[in-house]
Scaffold this active site. Structure first.
Site, PDB file in Angstrom:
ATOM      1  N   ARG A  76       0.886  -1.188   0.000  1.00 30.17           N
ATOM      2  CA  ARG A  76       0.000   0.000   0.000  1.00 30.17           C
ATOM      3  C   ARG A  76       0.905   1.214   0.000  1.00 30.17           C
ATOM      4  NH1 ARG A  76      -2.883   4.040   0.700  1.00 30.17           N
ATOM      5  NH2 ARG A  76      -5.020   4.018   1.450  1.00 30.17           N
ATOM      6  N   GLU A  84     -11.533   4.727  -4.888  1.00 24.58           N
ATOM      7  CA  GLU A  84     -11.891   3.314  -4.982  1.00 24.58           C
ATOM      8  C   GLU A  84     -12.269   3.001  -6.425  1.00 24.58           C
ATOM      9  OE1 GLU A  84     -11.594   1.139  -2.470  1.00 24.58           O
ATOM     10  OE2 GLU A  84     -10.864   2.764  -1.215  1.00 24.58           O
ATOM     11  N   ARG A 118      -0.919  -5.316   5.032  1.00 24.86           N
ATOM     12  CA  ARG A 118      -0.197  -4.947   3.814  1.00 24.86           C
ATOM     13  C   ARG A 118       1.061  -4.181   4.217  1.00 24.86           C
ATOM     14  NH1 ARG A 118      -5.075  -1.876   0.822  1.00 24.86           N
ATOM     15  NH2 ARG A 118      -4.975  -0.903   2.869  1.00 24.86           N
TER      16      ARG A 118
END
Length: 188
Positions: A76, A84, A118
């Site tokens: 990330r 999104e 992540r």
């Protein structure tokens, strides 16, 4: 008092200290302490760097990196938040990131892990800081809640002023607000 000063003190006061104590400090404890300090400086003082090939782009701020050890890391991009995929400019943001990194060798400066496990980090293709490039192109916001980086803030301001990417929209909805609104709609 540093360890070095303590060892010097022991040597200066030989009559009060037995030679075994001095030898122990000089040959075992002092070198061990230096190694521990160096390890801590590496862990806390410098970001871990990983080089790998980008084998996947999930959206405008998340990639999959294949390391030299053939390990896949979901990364990330730290300090930014892209629209999104179902949001306006989501697919354009993903395409922008893909154009910047997909199939390329990148350098990742690891910043930590997020709540989804992540790897958080800063991605570089050559000298190009990809996190900043996404913001400057108008395909991500500076995620001020988690980042105080002035460069990202300046990049966002310039993209907004030039009406690039998501800033073409008269009133773009920040991705964190969009996610929050989507959760409220989904709740019974």
């Amino acid at each position: 008092t540093t360890l070095y000063q303590y060892v010097r003190h022991l040597e200066d006061n030989k009559q009060k200290t037995n030679r075994y104590d001095i030898a122990l400090w000089k040959k075992v404890i002092y070198p061990l302490a230096v190694l521990v300090m160096m390890a801590l400086m590496t862990v806390f003082g410098q970001a871990q760097e990983i080089t790998g090939k980008v084998v996947g782009v999930h959206d405008g701020d998340t990639i999959t990196l294949l390391t030299a050890e053939k390990e896949q890391l979901k990364v990330r991009l730290e300090g930014i938040d892209a629209p999104e995929l179902k949001q306006a400019f989501g697919n354009a943001s993903k395409q922008s990131l893909s154009d910047l990194v997909f199939g390329k060798l990148v350098r990742l400066e690891v910043a930590g892990k997020d709540r989804y496990k992540r790897t958080l980090g800063h991605v570089f293709v050559g000298e190009t800081w990809v996190n900043l490039a996404q913001v400057k192109k108008g395909f991500a916001w500076h995620y001020k809640k988690y980042s105080k980086n002035a460069g990202l803030g300046e990049g966002e301001a310039k993209a907004r002023e030039a009406r690039l990417g998501l800033w073409k929209d008269a009133s773009p909805v920040a991705s964190w607000d969009w996610r929050s609104a989507s959760k409220k709609k989904a709740a019974p």
